[in-house]
Design an enzyme around this catalytic site. Structure first.
Site, PDB file in Angstrom:
ATOM      1  N   LYS A 177       0.802  -1.074  -0.011  1.00  0.00           N
ATOM      2  CA  LYS A 177      -0.141   0.031   0.011  1.00  0.00           C
ATOM      3  C   LYS A 177       0.959   1.245   0.010  1.00  0.00           C
ATOM      4  O   LYS A 177       1.518   1.684   1.035  1.00  0.00           O
ATOM      5  CB  LYS A 177      -1.028   0.072   1.143  1.00  0.00           C
ATOM      6  CG  LYS A 177      -1.624   1.345   1.656  1.00  0.00           C
ATOM      7  CD  LYS A 177      -2.390   2.008   0.518  1.00  0.00           C
ATOM      8  CE  LYS A 177      -3.112   3.271   0.892  1.00  0.00           C
ATOM      9  NZ  LYS A 177      -2.092   4.368   0.925  1.00  0.00           N
ATOM     10  N   GLY A 229       6.726   4.999   8.824  1.00  0.00           N
ATOM     11  CA  GLY A 229       5.586   6.466   8.583  1.00  0.00           C
ATOM     12  C   GLY A 229       5.917   7.046  10.013  1.00  0.00           C
ATOM     13  O   GLY A 229       6.756   6.709  10.698  1.00  0.00           O
ATOM     14  N   SER A 230       4.749   7.486  10.197  1.00  0.00           N
ATOM     15  CA  SER A 230       4.563   8.440  11.434  1.00  0.00           C
ATOM     16  C   SER A 230       4.326   7.406  12.864  1.00  0.00           C
ATOM     17  O   SER A 230       3.808   6.278  12.536  1.00  0.00           O
ATOM     18  CB  SER A 230       3.683   9.775  11.498  1.00  0.00           C
ATOM     19  OG  SER A 230       2.257   8.941  11.432  1.00  0.00           O
ATOM     20  N   THR A 233       0.658   6.816  12.963  1.00  0.00           N
ATOM     21  CA  THR A 233       0.158   6.167  12.131  1.00  0.00           C
ATOM     22  C   THR A 233       0.465   4.539  12.485  1.00  0.00           C
ATOM     23  O   THR A 233      -0.511   3.604  12.506  1.00  0.00           O
ATOM     24  CB  THR A 233       0.711   6.178  10.794  1.00  0.00           C
ATOM     25  OG1 THR A 233       0.032   7.543  10.122  1.00  0.00           O
ATOM     26  CG2 THR A 233      -0.032   5.102   9.833  1.00  0.00           C
ATOM     27  N   GLY A 234       1.742   4.371  13.026  1.00  0.00           N
ATOM     28  CA  GLY A 234       1.982   3.210  13.586  1.00  0.00           C
ATOM     29  C   GLY A 234       1.134   2.706  14.842  1.00  0.00           C
ATOM     30  O   GLY A 234       0.712   1.528  14.815  1.00  0.00           O
ATOM     31  N   GLU A 251       9.013   1.251  11.498  1.00  0.00           N
ATOM     32  CA  GLU A 251      10.015   2.020  11.566  1.00  0.00           C
ATOM     33  C   GLU A 251       9.334   3.422  11.413  1.00  0.00           C
ATOM     34  O   GLU A 251       8.788   3.757  10.483  1.00  0.00           O
ATOM     35  CB  GLU A 251      10.940   1.961  10.367  1.00  0.00           C
ATOM     36  CG  GLU A 251      12.019   2.637  10.305  1.00  0.00           C
ATOM     37  CD  GLU A 251      12.217   3.754   9.601  1.00  0.00           C
ATOM     38  OE1 GLU A 251      12.191   5.063  10.451  1.00  0.00           O
ATOM     39  OE2 GLU A 251      12.409   3.727   8.342  1.00  0.00           O
ATOM     40  N   CYS A 287      13.053  10.595   7.991  1.00  0.00           N
ATOM     41  CA  CYS A 287      12.921   9.971   9.525  1.00  0.00           C
ATOM     42  C   CYS A 287      14.123  10.269  10.306  1.00  0.00           C
ATOM     43  O   CYS A 287      13.785  10.193  11.446  1.00  0.00           O
ATOM     44  CB  CYS A 287      12.394   8.423   9.266  1.00  0.00           C
ATOM     45  SG  CYS A 287      13.566   7.417   8.638  1.00  0.00           S
ATOM     46  N   GLU A 389       8.598  16.029  15.885  1.00  0.00           N
ATOM     47  CA  GLU A 389       8.864  15.779  14.725  1.00  0.00           C
ATOM     48  C   GLU A 389       8.179  16.956  13.804  1.00  0.00           C
ATOM     49  O   GLU A 389       6.931  16.778  13.561  1.00  0.00           O
ATOM     50  CB  GLU A 389       8.584  14.266  14.309  1.00  0.00           C
ATOM     51  CG  GLU A 389       9.246  14.249  12.946  1.00  0.00           C
ATOM     52  CD  GLU A 389       9.086  12.761  12.532  1.00  0.00           C
ATOM     53  OE1 GLU A 389      10.100  12.090  11.907  1.00  0.00           O
ATOM     54  OE2 GLU A 389       8.013  11.939  12.570  1.00  0.00           O
TER      55      GLU A 389
END
Length: 481
Positions: A177, A229-230, A233-234, A251, A287, A389
């Site tokens: 995705k 991703g962020s 989102t994780g 990650e 990141c 971040e």
């Protein structure tokens, strides 16, 4: 009016429109203009992709290590042939400068898929243990099944490769995705892969995260999730996957410290803290950006001057122009987020330089999402610009006096992805390697990774690594002779 190119998902070896027939606009962040259309995939598309991957899994996992390696080497050859095209397309899609994207998506990805091909045997190798005169113990390494790979917009093809290459090497099949902000280069790669890999072995479904992404991570047919991703989102994915107890690799975000001591090579440190860290070709949207620059107080004035001099040489502009050294922010939403931090930073800390954004930064491309290199100075680590971040070309310098103080500031973060240490003191190096709360530490260099090394974080920066053995599970057996 120029007709927009419409891309397709890759499902079961076929290029397909979204089941709904709907598309999403692909926007060039350097101009703000729509340049292509990508499928607005939803649950039905994900169901089809997972079904195709599950159908392909028995035959793919039954191949010998050498047979899988041969397929992966064919994929590696695609990047040798099409790396330039893919790199330029990705530059239009996400704004990262072409002189970074072409090498990454050409020689870089050729090397990554070749490395994965070399590890197929490792993924199939277990152990044998003599447990007694009449008993033999052994382990088998087996693939999980179907891997869901959620990839970010800042490096779409390299992130797809880091996940899919090693998952496939281990005998899994994959559903990818891509991020809705930058799916085009991945979908073009899907067109090429359709002619190389067996149907269903690797599938690509573009769409919004709340539609295609959420359905994918909740799907009972998924055996493991890998996501970059962020941190937000994780956490959402982990909650979604809890019902099916699906294991994951994450990650995630970072707020990495770059720690510069008075005995360091100051020229190297200044470059490592800027053009290879936060004032990058991807506008600091990486990141591991070392966006907290910790500077020992005796060299504070000199380092501020060195960083300013480097920032003044940054060239913002068309990312397809080889003379450009920093591109735009990915999207209007991310641009607004970064601008919000500029406003917050001006209230929390001292603005050293920068802060301009929008059309005044690149007048020739007024529709682009431009933010110039910006540096703040803060006497402590408490402001939001030090803790959160930002994901843009914005850094903050924090002075320190002692080693203990530097270590305390560096670890005062909910993140733990990366850190840099600049010093000639070997004893200090070993102490900081041991005591920094970070999954990756660079010494007298920054943001230089090796594909042979694991890469991942701790704390809110995630856990696990996209390595071949993490895409296998061990089965133990005891045989009586």
């Amino acid at each position: 009016m120029v007709e927009l190119v419409e891309y397709r998902n890759l499902i079961g070896g076929e290029l397909r429109q979204a089941a709904s027939g709907q598309f999403l606009d692909a926007v060039n962040p350097a101009t703000g203009e729509v340049f292509a259309r990508v499928p607005a995939g939803e649950g039905a598309d994900v169901d089809a992709a997972v079904a195709a991957a599950r159908t392909a899994f028995p035959a793919w996992s039954a191949l010998t290590a050498d047979q899988r390696a041969a397929y992966l080497r064919k994929v590696a050859a695609l990047f040798t042939e099409y790396g330039d095209e893919l790199g330029r397309l990705e530059t239009v899609d996400n704004g990262r400068i072409v002189r970074e994207n072409v090498p990454r998506n050409g020689p870089g990805m050729t090397a990554m898929w070749t490395l994965a091909a070399s590890q197929t045997l490792e993924a199939a190798t277990g152990q044998t243990v003599v447990l007694g005169p009449n008993r033999l113990g052994l382990t088998r390494r087996e693939p999980y099944g179907v891997i869901a790979a959620i990839i970010p917009w800042n490096a779409p093809i390299s992130m797809l490769s880091a996940k899919a290459a090693f998952a496939l090497a281990a005998g899994n099949t994959v559903v990818v995705k891509p991020a809705e902000q930058a799916s085009v280069s991945v979908l073009r790669l899907g067109e090429l892969l359709a002619d190389v890999l067996p149907p269903g072995v690797l599938n690509i479904v573009s769409g919004l995260g709340r539609d295609a992404g959420e359905h994918l991570v909740r799907h009972p047919g998924i055996s493991k999730i890998t996501m970059t991703g962020s941190s937000e989102t994780g956490r959402a994915i982990q909650r979604a996957a809890a019902d099916t107890l699906t294991p994951s690799i994450f990650e995630l975000g970072g707020k990495s410290p770059n720690i510069i001591f008075a005995d360091a090579d100051l020229e190297a440190a200044a470059n490592g803290a800027t053009v290879t860290s936060v004032f990058t070709g991807n506008a600091g949207q990486v990141c591991v950006a070392g966006s907290r620059i910790l500077v020992q107080r005796p060299i504070l004035a000199e380092m501020l001057g060195r960083i300013r001099a480097i920032a003044e040489k940054v060239v913002l502009g068309d990312p397809l122009d080889p003379a450009t050294t920093m591109g735009p922010i990915i999207s209007r939403a991310q641009y607004d987020r970064v601008v919000g931090y500029l406003e917050t930073g001006a209230k929390e800390a001292e603005l050293v330089f920068g802060g301009r954004h929008g059309a005044e930064v690149v007048p020739s491309l007024p529709g682009g999402y431009w933010v110039e290199p910006t540096l703040f100075l803060s006497e402590d680590n408490s402001p939001r610009i030090c803790q959160e971040e930002i994901f843009g070309p914005v850094a903050v310098v924090i002075p320190f006096d002692t080693d203990d103080e530097a270590l305390a500031i560096a670890n005062d973060s909910r993140y733990g992805l990366a850190a840099g240490v600049w010093t000639r003191d070997l004893a200090r190096v070993h102490r900081f390697l041991r005591d920094l709360d970070s999954g990756n530490v660079w010494v007298n260099i920054y943001r230089q990774t090796g594909q042979e090394l694991p890469f991942g974080g701790i704390k809110d920066s995630g856990y696990g690594h996209d390595r071949v053995l993490e895409f296998t599970r061990e089965k133990s057996a005891v045989i009586a002779t």
